[in-house]
Design a protein around this motif. Structure first.
Motif, PDB file in Angstrom:
ATOM      1  N   LEU A   1       0.121   6.217   9.648  1.00  0.00           N
ATOM      2  CA  LEU A   1       0.712   7.014  10.721  1.00  0.00           C
ATOM      3  C   LEU A   1       0.931   8.445  10.201  1.00  0.00           C
ATOM      4  CD1 LEU A   1       1.894   6.084  13.516  1.00  0.00           C
ATOM      5  CD2 LEU A   1       4.115   6.438  12.450  1.00  0.00           C
ATOM      6  N   ARG A   2       0.589   9.431  11.041  1.00  0.00           N
ATOM      7  CA  ARG A   2       0.709  10.825  10.577  1.00  0.00           C
ATOM      8  C   ARG A   2       2.178  11.224  10.450  1.00  0.00           C
ATOM      9  NH1 ARG A   2      -3.564  11.046  13.762  1.00  0.00           N
ATOM     10  NH2 ARG A   2      -2.322  11.624  15.563  1.00  0.00           N
ATOM     11  N   SER A   3       2.963  10.995  11.520  1.00  0.00           N
ATOM     12  CA  SER A   3       4.382  11.368  11.431  1.00  0.00           C
ATOM     13  C   SER A   3       5.212  10.331  12.176  1.00  0.00           C
ATOM     14  CB  SER A   3       4.595  12.744  12.063  1.00  0.00           C
ATOM     15  OG  SER A   3       4.543  12.624  13.464  1.00  0.00           O
TER      16      SER A   3
ATOM     17  N   ARG B   1       0.841  -1.215   0.000  1.00  0.00           N
ATOM     18  CA  ARG B   1       0.000   0.000   0.000  1.00  0.00           C
ATOM     19  C   ARG B   1       0.870   1.257   0.000  1.00  0.00           C
ATOM     20  NH1 ARG B   1      -5.080   1.078   1.896  1.00  0.00           N
ATOM     21  NH2 ARG B   1      -4.218   2.307   3.586  1.00  0.00           N
ATOM     22  N   VAL B   2       1.947   1.225   0.750  1.00  0.00           N
ATOM     23  CA  VAL B   2       2.849   2.384   0.762  1.00  0.00           C
ATOM     24  C   VAL B   2       3.498   2.513  -0.619  1.00  0.00           C
ATOM     25  CG1 VAL B   2       5.010   3.279   1.700  1.00  0.00           C
ATOM     26  CG2 VAL B   2       3.283   2.376   3.240  1.00  0.00           C
ATOM     27  N   GLY B   3       3.898   1.356  -1.181  1.00  0.00           N
ATOM     28  CA  GLY B   3       4.543   1.353  -2.495  1.00  0.00           C
ATOM     29  C   GLY B   3       3.645   1.925  -3.582  1.00  0.00           C
ATOM     30  N   SER B   4       2.335   1.622  -3.489  1.00  0.00           N
ATOM     31  CA  SER B   4       1.413   2.086  -4.539  1.00  0.00           C
ATOM     32  C   SER B   4       0.799   3.445  -4.193  1.00  0.00           C
ATOM     33  CB  SER B   4       0.310   1.042  -4.743  1.00  0.00           C
ATOM     34  OG  SER B   4      -0.410   0.900  -3.536  1.00  0.00           O
ATOM     35  N   GLY B   5       1.240   4.048  -3.101  1.00  0.00           N
ATOM     36  CA  GLY B   5       0.759   5.381  -2.748  1.00  0.00           C
ATOM     37  C   GLY B   5      -0.593   5.405  -2.069  1.00  0.00           C
ATOM     38  N   HIS B   6      -1.091   4.244  -1.638  1.00  0.00           N
ATOM     39  CA  HIS B   6      -2.394   4.222  -0.973  1.00  0.00           C
ATOM     40  C   HIS B   6      -2.324   4.631   0.494  1.00  0.00           C
ATOM     41  CE1 HIS B   6      -3.622   1.981  -4.551  1.00  0.00           C
ATOM     42  NE2 HIS B   6      -4.784   2.531  -4.300  1.00  0.00           N
ATOM     43  N   GLN B   7      -1.146   4.625   1.057  1.00  0.00           N
ATOM     44  CA  GLN B   7      -1.016   5.176   2.402  1.00  0.00           C
ATOM     45  C   GLN B   7       0.369   5.791   2.549  1.00  0.00           C
ATOM     46  OE1 GLN B   7      -0.759   2.929   6.006  1.00  0.00           O
ATOM     47  NE2 GLN B   7      -0.114   1.074   4.991  1.00  0.00           N
ATOM     48  N   ALA B   8       0.447   6.793   3.448  1.00  0.00           N
ATOM     49  CA  ALA B   8       1.685   7.558   3.564  1.00  0.00           C
ATOM     50  C   ALA B   8       2.770   6.722   4.238  1.00  0.00           C
ATOM     51  CB  ALA B   8       1.428   8.826   4.353  1.00  0.00           C
TER      52      ALA B   8
END
Ligand code: C2E
Ligand code: MG
Ligand code: MG
Length: 723
Positions: free
Chosen positions: A366-368, A290-297
């Motif tokens: 996660l926000r930061s 999901r991170v790789g495909s830009g679906h989550q930060a």
């Protein structure tokens, strides 16, 4: 987490079951109705075919009946007489009556015949000639037609019976009831021929249509009677199908549900009810994608390991250990539930137990990166308070390793490995804290992995060598003993310090075969020196023994005996060095082991004295022959009077206890002078010789700058306040 909410779960489970049952029922009903309608359509088609053919048969039969009546009537007509009557005024003349009388008799004799008459064709119309009806009104209309009246009824059968000019008619009858001013009839027609077979007209026999309608209704009623069992059969079939289908669907759901439960159970940790490694790794891999495909930060993984868990298991028993793990799981759930909902969704957050006392948490979206640290702090707070177990109270703080997706890792295994590394750093940093994974750790880890695999291959090869460093008797200037030290020349990494590879060898267990090789080689070497250079040979050889070797316990004793027997070295010529830190790690069992080692006859030295936690007083309790004062004290000798006082106290106590002391790391002559003035008997250090190869040792000592101390100078007890 939703599935831990007992009430909620029960509610949602039963609601789900009701939903599924209702859906099954709807599906079964729909399929049964479809089957029922299809069968009904097929049966209906068959019955409507029968219905039509029955009506057709009744019509054909009735037409035959009507035609026969007409033919019989045609027989009654006298053609000659009939041919003479063609004018209206001939109505009711004696000739007319004679001609119509047979028809009238027939009409009266045959029940059902309402009208019986004859017709002739006049161009395109038919005209009445004889009418057997008795004069009178019927439905307000005159019953009887006059001679030469035009027939108003448009029956095609009538014209068929009358024939075309030059073409004789044929007997026929109507197929359907028709209605005219006199009522509703079915009519049979038959042509009338003279003696020379020339057609002179046709007879019509009107029969009340009610008779035909009654026949038809009766036939259809019979047919409808057959419809009842067919309909019953369709209904029965549909109902039976419904029950069978419903049972099938329920059974299929039960099987699917059992399979789903089994699959879910295989992904849960039985003890805590948390996810297990398999489920966690799947979710983590999904998060990476999901991170790789830009679906989550970003996501974060927290790897937790609990301190002293093994101790709880060993001292309080496994049930207490299990209880502790359950309580830990509950606290983890509790502290994360408040703000970071755990869920069963593929994208949701998840807590898992990896086995033992290792727990991992995945937080998505996660926000930061800072939030990960706040979360770790919150977890540490929640996990710190004492655990109340049945067997007693326990403290167990966690060490947490943190990895965020910003590290750009592509496999779940790599994320977990790094989180594990960070956790390990947290443990090294003092436990009960968290450490965020960094690239430097990764570099260290890679080097560590490299070293471990290299060491595995190096054992038994010339890459590993032994160096010998003399321990010098300061009173005689002679080498009293020698310490054997491992040297490793890695083919790619070059010389690697023992301080780097020995701990790795300890953790990986490689120290056991390595230590055995060192022991055997050192004993062999001393035996060889004793044989070849009996005057120069050191009296003892000193070998370092690590924690993992001490942990072998009786097996270490066994191994020692074998080596001494194998090499023929007298036990008192072998000295084992154990660091003070190792002794103090488990004072009780190490004391027992030391005594048993002494029983074999080998000498024991406490290495790196002053770096651990032992007090001078406790030296008395251990059967050491020698105490090696750590290099750090020797190097501080010149600058600190405190150190001077400490070394002096140590030397005095050691001497009083009947042990000898060795000062380690003597590098310059001034250190030597002070040590000598303090009464130190033995020393080791670069001043005398660096560790050298075996064949260079005896020469190295001969050239060392040692002057025997002729008389010990008076020792001033250094005081704190001495300037
Ligand atoms: P250690 O047993 O305290 O050994 C003494 C260490 O001090 C050696 O380091 C030696 O080279 C070094 N040394 C000696 N004199 C001086 C000096 O004047 N100045 C300085 N700066 N250093 C000096 P080395 O060889 O690097 O070994 C480090 C540690 O690795 C050893 O400390 C010992 O604990 C361990 N080790 C070495 N060989 C073995 C082995 O075969 N088995 C085990 N279990 N441990 C070993
Ligand atoms: Mg040593
Ligand atoms: Mg040492």
């Amino acid at each position: 987490m939703r599935h831990r909410d007992e009430k909620g779960r029960r509610f949602s489970d039963s609601a789900a079951v009701t939903d599924v049952a209702a859906r099954d029922r709807r599906r079964a009903i729909l399929e049964s109705v479809t089957i029922g309608v299809t069968v009904a359509a097929v049966v209906g088609a068959a019955i409507s075919g029968l219905w039509l053919s029955t009506a057709q048969t009744v019509r054909e039969n009735y037409r035959t009946h009507l035609t026969r009546l007409a033919l019989a009537a045609a027989q009654q007509v006298d053609p000659e007489l009939h041919e003479r009557i063609r004018h209206p005024e001939q109505m009711d003349t004696p000739e007319y009556k004679r001609a119509v009388e047979p028809l009238r008799r027939m009409r009266l004799a045959v029940p059902g015949i309402r009208f019986l008459y004859t017709l002739v064709r006049d161009g395109q119309v038919a005209r009445f000639i004889l009418d057997s009806a008795d004069p009178g009104l019927h439905n307000g209309v005159e019953d009887r037609s006059s001679v030469w009246d035009v027939s108003v009824s448009q029956q095609p059968s009538k014209m068929i019976a009358l024939g075309e000019p030059g073409q004789p008619g044929r007997p026929t009858a109507t197929l359907e009831p028709y209605t005219d001013p006199w009522g509703t009839f079915m009519t049979g027609y038959a042509p009338i021929f003279d003696a020379s077979h020339r057609q002179i007209g046709a007879v019509g026999v009107d029969v009340d249509a009610r008779e035909f309608v009654a026949y038809l209704r009766e036939a259809r009623q019979h047919l409808l009677l057959g419809l009842v069992p067919a309909a019953a059969m369709v209904i029965l079939l549909a109902v039976a199908f419904y029950h069978m289908r419903l049972r099938g669907l329920v059974a299929a759901h039960e099987v699917a549900e059992a399979a789903r439960r089994a699959q879910a159970a295989a992904r849960l940790d039985r003890l805590t009810g948390l996810a297990n490694r398999t489920l966690f790794m799947e979710r983590l891999q999904h998060a990476i994608e999901r991170v790789g495909s830009g679906h989550q930060a970003r996501f974060v993984v927290l790897f937790l390991d609990f301190d002293h868990f093994k101790l709880v298991n060993d001292t309080m028993g496994h049930p207490a250990g299990d209880e502790l793990l359950r309580q830990i799981a509950e606290r983890l759930r509790g502290s994360l539930r408040a703000s970071d909902a755990m869920s069963n969704e593929l994208d949701g957050n998840i807590i898992a137990r990896f086995g033992g006392d290792e727990f991992v948490i995945l937080i998505n979206d996660l926000r930061s990166a800072r939030d990960a640290e706040l979360m770790a702090e919150r977890l540490l707070q929640a996990l710190a308070p004492v655990y109340e177990l049945c067997a007693g109270e326990v403290h167990s703080s966690a060490s947490i390793g943190i990895v965020t997706s910003t590290d750009g890792l592509e496999s779940a295994e790599a994320v977990i490995r790094n989180a594990d590394v960070a956790m390990y750093e947290a443990k090294r940093a003092g436990r009960g804290c968290y450490v965020v994974f960094s690239d430097a750790m990764h570099t260290r880890l890679t080097r560590r992995v490299h070293i471990e695999s290299g060491l595995r291959k190096a054992i038994g090869t010339p890459e590993l060598e032994l160096a010998y460093q003399p321990i010098v008797d300061l009173e005689t200037g002679q080498m009293a003993s020698t310490e054997v030290l491992l040297r490793w020349n890695h083919p790619q990494l070059g010389e690697i310090e023992p301080s780097e590879f020995i701990p790795i060898a300890e953790e990986s267990g490689l120290i056991v075969p390595l230590g055995e090789w060192v022991l055997l080689s050192a004993c062999r070497q001393l035996v060889e020196w004793r044989q070849t250079r009996p005057h120069d040979a050191p009296r003892t050889v000193s070998v370092n023994v690590s924690r993992a070797e001490l942990a072998l316990g009786p097996r270490l004793l066994e191994r020692l005996r074998n080596i001494l027997e194998q090499t023929g070295l007298p036990p008192h010529c072998l000295q084992l060095e154990v660091t003070e830190r190792e002794v103090m790690r488990d004072p009780v069992s190490s004391k027992a082991l030391m005594h048993r080692l002494r029983e074999i006859g080998v000498r024991l030295a406490m290495d790196d004295f002053g770096t651990g936690t032992s007090s001078l007083a406790c030296l008395r309790d251990y059967p050491f022959d020698c105490v090696k004062i750590d290099r750090s004290f020797v190097s501080d000798l010149a600058g600190s009077r405190d150190v001077l006082a400490l070394i002096h106290a140590t030397l005095t106590l050691v001497e009083n206890l009947g042990m000898t002391s060795v000062a380690e790391g003597v590098e310059d002559i001034s250190q030597l002078a002070v040590l000598q003035s303090l009464g130190c008997r033995y020393a080791q250090g670069y001043l005398f010789s660096h560790p050298v190869a075996a064949d260079a040792l005896l020469e190295a000592v001969a050239s060392a700058p040692i002057r025997p101390v002729e008389a010990r100078p008076p020792v001033d007890r250094p005081a704190r306040d001495a300037a």
